[in-house]
Design an enzyme around this catalytic site. Structure first.
Site, PDB file in Angstrom:
ATOM      1  N   ASN A   9      76.480   8.791 -32.801  1.00  0.00           N
ATOM      2  CA  ASN A   9      76.431   7.598 -31.958  1.00  0.00           C
ATOM      3  C   ASN A   9      76.908   6.428 -32.819  1.00  0.00           C
ATOM      4  O   ASN A   9      76.165   5.942 -33.667  1.00  0.00           O
ATOM      5  CB  ASN A   9      74.983   7.396 -31.480  1.00  0.00           C
ATOM      6  CG  ASN A   9      74.793   6.083 -30.743  1.00  0.00           C
ATOM      7  OD1 ASN A   9      75.760   5.396 -30.419  1.00  0.00           O
ATOM      8  ND2 ASN A   9      73.535   5.739 -30.485  1.00  0.00           N
ATOM      9  N   LYS A  11      77.490   3.456 -32.010  1.00  0.00           N
ATOM     10  CA  LYS A  11      76.962   2.163 -31.562  1.00  0.00           C
ATOM     11  C   LYS A  11      78.085   1.123 -31.524  1.00  0.00           C
ATOM     12  O   LYS A  11      79.212   1.465 -31.196  1.00  0.00           O
ATOM     13  CB  LYS A  11      75.783   1.731 -32.452  1.00  0.00           C
ATOM     14  CG  LYS A  11      74.728   2.844 -32.538  1.00  0.00           C
ATOM     15  CD  LYS A  11      73.418   2.410 -33.102  1.00  0.00           C
ATOM     16  CE  LYS A  11      72.457   3.602 -33.104  1.00  0.00           C
ATOM     17  NZ  LYS A  11      71.151   3.269 -33.614  1.00  0.00           N
ATOM     18  N   HIS A  95      69.537   5.332 -24.101  1.00  0.00           N
ATOM     19  CA  HIS A  95      69.221   5.109 -25.519  1.00  0.00           C
ATOM     20  C   HIS A  95      68.199   3.965 -25.616  1.00  0.00           C
ATOM     21  O   HIS A  95      68.242   3.023 -24.815  1.00  0.00           O
ATOM     22  CB  HIS A  95      70.500   4.763 -26.280  1.00  0.00           C
ATOM     23  CG  HIS A  95      70.291   4.718 -27.758  1.00  0.00           C
ATOM     24  ND1 HIS A  95      69.730   3.628 -28.381  1.00  0.00           N
ATOM     25  CD2 HIS A  95      70.521   5.640 -28.721  1.00  0.00           C
ATOM     26  CE1 HIS A  95      69.639   3.888 -29.686  1.00  0.00           C
ATOM     27  NE2 HIS A  95      70.108   5.099 -29.917  1.00  0.00           N
ATOM     28  N   GLU A  97      68.007   1.480 -27.434  1.00  0.00           N
ATOM     29  CA  GLU A  97      68.594   0.133 -27.544  1.00  0.00           C
ATOM     30  C   GLU A  97      69.025  -0.384 -26.171  1.00  0.00           C
ATOM     31  O   GLU A  97      68.960  -1.574 -25.899  1.00  0.00           O
ATOM     32  CB  GLU A  97      69.768   0.153 -28.546  1.00  0.00           C
ATOM     33  CG  GLU A  97      69.244   0.279 -29.973  1.00  0.00           C
ATOM     34  CD  GLU A  97      70.179   0.973 -30.941  1.00  0.00           C
ATOM     35  OE1 GLU A  97      71.383   1.108 -30.654  1.00  0.00           O
ATOM     36  OE2 GLU A  97      69.697   1.409 -32.008  1.00  0.00           O
ATOM     37  N   GLU A 167      64.152  10.645 -29.587  1.00  0.00           N
ATOM     38  CA  GLU A 167      64.404   9.654 -30.629  1.00  0.00           C
ATOM     39  C   GLU A 167      63.222   8.694 -30.731  1.00  0.00           C
ATOM     40  O   GLU A 167      63.159   7.700 -29.985  1.00  0.00           O
ATOM     41  CB  GLU A 167      65.676   8.851 -30.305  1.00  0.00           C
ATOM     42  CG  GLU A 167      66.937   9.689 -30.262  1.00  0.00           C
ATOM     43  CD  GLU A 167      68.167   8.850 -30.580  1.00  0.00           C
ATOM     44  OE1 GLU A 167      68.912   9.241 -31.473  1.00  0.00           O
ATOM     45  OE2 GLU A 167      68.348   7.789 -29.962  1.00  0.00           O
ATOM     46  N   GLY A 173      67.233   3.871 -37.298  1.00  0.00           N
ATOM     47  CA  GLY A 173      67.809   2.852 -38.176  1.00  0.00           C
ATOM     48  C   GLY A 173      66.832   2.288 -39.190  1.00  0.00           C
ATOM     49  O   GLY A 173      67.102   1.268 -39.808  1.00  0.00           O
ATOM     50  N   SER A 213      67.187   8.358 -38.082  1.00  0.00           N
ATOM     51  CA  SER A 213      67.380   8.462 -39.535  1.00  0.00           C
ATOM     52  C   SER A 213      67.665   9.886 -40.010  1.00  0.00           C
ATOM     53  O   SER A 213      67.152  10.305 -41.054  1.00  0.00           O
ATOM     54  CB  SER A 213      66.184   7.860 -40.277  1.00  0.00           C
ATOM     55  OG  SER A 213      66.058   6.487 -39.943  1.00  0.00           O
ATOM     56  N   GLY A 234      72.968   8.170 -35.882  1.00  0.00           N
ATOM     57  CA  GLY A 234      73.502   6.806 -35.839  1.00  0.00           C
ATOM     58  C   GLY A 234      74.178   6.466 -37.158  1.00  0.00           C
ATOM     59  O   GLY A 234      75.323   6.836 -37.403  1.00  0.00           O
ATOM     60  N   GLY A 235      73.451   5.777 -38.025  1.00  0.00           N
ATOM     61  CA  GLY A 235      74.006   5.274 -39.286  1.00  0.00           C
ATOM     62  C   GLY A 235      74.831   6.292 -40.068  1.00  0.00           C
ATOM     63  O   GLY A 235      75.945   5.984 -40.509  1.00  0.00           O
TER      64      GLY A 235
HETATM   65  P1  PGA Z   1      69.947   6.342 -36.791  1.00  0.00           P
HETATM   66  O1  PGA Z   1      70.209   6.141 -35.223  1.00  0.00           O
HETATM   67  O2  PGA Z   1      70.472   7.711 -37.167  1.00  0.00           O
HETATM   68  O3  PGA Z   1      70.750   5.236 -37.453  1.00  0.00           O
HETATM   69  O4  PGA Z   1      68.487   6.219 -37.024  1.00  0.00           O
HETATM   70  C1  PGA Z   1      70.004   7.186 -34.301  1.00  0.00           C
HETATM   71  C2  PGA Z   1      70.297   6.724 -32.903  1.00  0.00           C
HETATM   72  O5  PGA Z   1      70.022   5.570 -32.572  1.00  0.00           O
HETATM   73  O6  PGA Z   1      70.828   7.502 -32.076  1.00  0.00           O
END
Ligand code: PGA
Length: 252
Positions: A9, A11, A95, A97, A167, A173, A213, A234-235
């Site tokens: 993802n 983002k 998601h 967010e 999640e 994050g 994470s 994500g990251g």
């Molecule tokens: P993250 O994000 O791996 O940076 O924690 C995961 C996500 O929001 O799908």
């Protein structure tokens, strides 16, 4: 057997130029890797650029959101047909967010899931609790409410084309991953919910990803759990090296 999925993802990161560099590096590092489905979810603006680069590769394309109508006067929204047109096979829905900053509800998640299925996109439906909810022992209740609302009027047959991502919001994050045991407990709960609300076949075949994470160092342990079928990253999906290492370690 549930084929693992490793989905990135991106983002609101990566311009077209940056997306091109990232996906080219991923292709090189992945080589002929085919032990897991690898999906990348760039921003809308980079979808087609990425699609043209992965068209003949193992990498699949996903979007991060969609609107629940096919067309109309909905300024700023993106039609599911446009996503198909860009080459998408997957779409992330609900998601945290989106729920937190754009006020998405279980009801809008439900409408979006139905629209995705209608046009032949595979929804990756996200659920997860906040830290306060976990600390108040409300995790299962929160997840159950999200599943119930999100999957309202969804049929057993529809479930064959749906992926779920657990999640925990406190792990997104933050560098704080849920332990493999903490993640497994919720994944097992989701699988039981699927048995009770659909069937044991649906429960056995639905892929449930973990997100929050995920890194090359922790994916292996997570994947050892019986109910974890991959990751939503994500990251660590913003660098070819870490994303490809996650994909490879997931099936090592
Ligand atoms: P993250 O994000 O791996 O940076 O924690 C995961 C996500 O929001 O799908």
């Amino acid at each position: 057997m549930r084929t693992p999925i490793i989905a990135g993802n991106w983002k609101m990161y990566k311009t077209m130029g940056e997306a091109t560099a990232l996906v080219n590096a991923m292709k090189k590092e992945l080589g002929s890797f085919d032990k897991a489905e690898v999906v990348v979810c760039p921003s809308f603006a980079a979808l087609n650029t990425v699609y043209l680069l992965i068209e003949n590769s193992m990498i699949k394309l996903g979007a991060q959101n969609l609107f629940w109508e096919k067309e109309g006067a909905f300024t700023g929204e993106t039609s599911p047909l446009m996503l198909k047109d860009c080459g998408c096979e997957y779409v992330i829905i609900g998601h945290s967010e989106r729920r937190q900053y754009f006020h998405e509800t279980d009801e809008s998640v439900n409408k979006k899931i139905k629209m995705a299925l209608d046009v032949g996109l595979i929804p990756i439906v996200c659920v997860g609790e906040t830290l306060a909810e976990r600390e108040a022992s409300k995790t299962k209740g929160v997840i159950e409410k999200q599943l119930k609302g999100g999957f309202n009027d969804i049929t057993k047959e529809d479930m064959a084309n749906i992926v779920i991502a657990y999640e925990p919001i406190w792990a997104i994050g933050t560098g704080k991953t849920a332990s493999a045991a903490q993640a497994q407990e919720v994944h097992k709960f989701i699988r039981e919910w699927l048995t009770n609300n659909f069937s044991s076949d649906v429960s056995d075949s639905t892929r449930i990803l973990y997100g929050g994470s995920v890194k090359p160092e922790n994916i292996k342990e997570l994947m050892h759990e019986p109910d974890i079928d991959g990751g939503l990253i994500g990251g660590a999906s913003l660098k070819a090296e870490s994303f490809v290492a996650i994909a490879k370690n997931a099936v090592a």
